[in-house]
Enzyme design. Structure first.
Site, PDB file in Angstrom:
ATOM      1  N   HIS A 129      13.573 -53.388 -21.721  1.00 53.66           N
ATOM      2  CA  HIS A 129      14.933 -53.564 -21.218  1.00 53.66           C
ATOM      3  C   HIS A 129      15.943 -52.662 -21.926  1.00 53.66           C
ATOM      4  CE1 HIS A 129      18.338 -55.518 -19.383  1.00 53.66           C
ATOM      5  NE2 HIS A 129      18.786 -55.980 -20.535  1.00 53.66           N
ATOM      6  N   SER A 188      22.504 -53.391 -18.255  1.00 54.96           N
ATOM      7  CA  SER A 188      22.336 -54.839 -18.184  1.00 54.96           C
ATOM      8  C   SER A 188      23.590 -55.502 -17.605  1.00 54.96           C
ATOM      9  CB  SER A 188      21.975 -55.377 -19.572  1.00 54.96           C
ATOM     10  OG  SER A 188      21.466 -56.687 -19.508  1.00 54.96           O
TER      11      SER A 188
END
Length: 317
Positions: free
Chosen positions: A295, A139
């Site tokens: 994610h 991320s």
């Protein structure tokens, strides 16, 4: 609109749950940017806190071909501890898990964007005398790894970007909401994590995510019961727009012409198919590994992630 500068070549990986889709190659090389020295760098660097995970059977010393593992927003070096131990064992390489600025035990600084974080990591590599390291980032850590590779290609052997892409995007409203909830916790002066969790619940229904966020709580004064967050909430709140941006805009001017692995969760929205040509322009030797996850790829599917990284980093015949 950017044109397609690379031609994907289909690959197959024989690893359960992992599907490699493409390796893109540039038609023409681009000049690499010069190294930004500490004296001329426009960013004030901070020393990064880190843990060093040693392999039982090292294939080299801790300065040669190590791995630097970087967390995402609101994370810390603790998040990747288990995976780092496994990778150190399987690769025989030393793994440095770092706290990026304004996270974990690393110093706070008013500037929180990718050029600054990339400068921190470049300084870390040089200060520790690391040679040809692999950068792995999730991320926010993924965009940091990309920025280091493009800003200082001579310092990096290859990168693994986990569920992020070199594009400008608007961050999900979840992150601003998390900061609001965390600020409410600090205003309440809580002494127990259970009380903090009750305050945070209206802002995030997932217990797993709340526990992740509350992992940043600590007691700055051991003599006082009041808990505070290690992360500087006001700085991160002001920096959210920057964290959606990517500092490099023109892949005709800068490319990383060494291997790169992009791992994406197929149930995540951060690496859609339409950004793959742009990834190929910035990272012409990229490979793509799809994992059936959201994610939080590493925590959701650790074995599939491990297989993807091992496959990418193992010596090629």
């Amino acid at each position: 609109m950017l044109g397609l500068a690379s031609s994907p070549r289909a690959l197959r990986w024989l690893s359960s749950g992992v599907r490699t889709q493409a390796r893109a190659r540039a038609l023409t090389p681009a000049p690499a940017p010069g190294r930004i020295s500490r004296e001329t760098a426009p960013y004030s660097t901070v020393p990064l806190s880190y843990d060093l995970h040693e392999p039982a059977k090292p294939v080299a010393d801790k300065q040669t071909s190590p791995v630097i593992f970087m967390h995402g927003l609101f994370g810390s070096k603790k998040n990747n501890r288990s995976m780092s131990k496994v990778l150190a064992r399987d690769l025989g390489r030393y793994i440095y898990t770092v706290d990026l600025r304004n996270h974990g035990d690393s110093p706070h600084h008013h500037q929180h964007d990718y050029p600054a974080m990339a400068s921190d990591v470049a300084e870390f590599i040089q200060q520790h005398g690391l040679k040809e390291p692999t950068l792995i980032g999730h991320s926010m850590g993924a965009k940091t790894a990309m920025a280091v590779a493009l800003q200082h290609p001579e310092l990096v052997a290859n990168i693994v970007s986990v569920d992020n892409a070199p594009v400008d995007v608007r961050l999900a409203s979840d992150f601003a909401r998390y900061i609001q909830g965390m600020q409410k916790i600090e205003e309440a002066g809580v002494a127990r994590q259970a009380d903090a969790d009750k305050i945070l619940e209206p802002y995030e229904k997932s217990l797993t995510i709340r526990q992740f966020l509350l992992g940043n709580l600590h007691r700055p004064d051991p003599a006082q019961p009041v808990q505070k967050f290690r992360v500087p909430l006001s700085i991160l709140a002001r920096s959210l727009d920057h964290l959606g941006d990517f500092p490099f805009k023109d892949p005709s001017q800068v490319r990383f012409t060494k291997p790169a692995l992009f791992v994406r969760g197929t149930r995540s929205k951060y690496v859609p198919d339409d950004v793959l040509p742009l990834i190929g322009q910035f990272f012409p030797l990229f490979e793509l590994a799809d994992i059936d996850a959201g994610h939080w790829v590493i925590s959701e599917k650790p074995e599939e992630f491990r297989q993807a990284v091992i496959r990418f980093l193992e010596p090629k015949e």
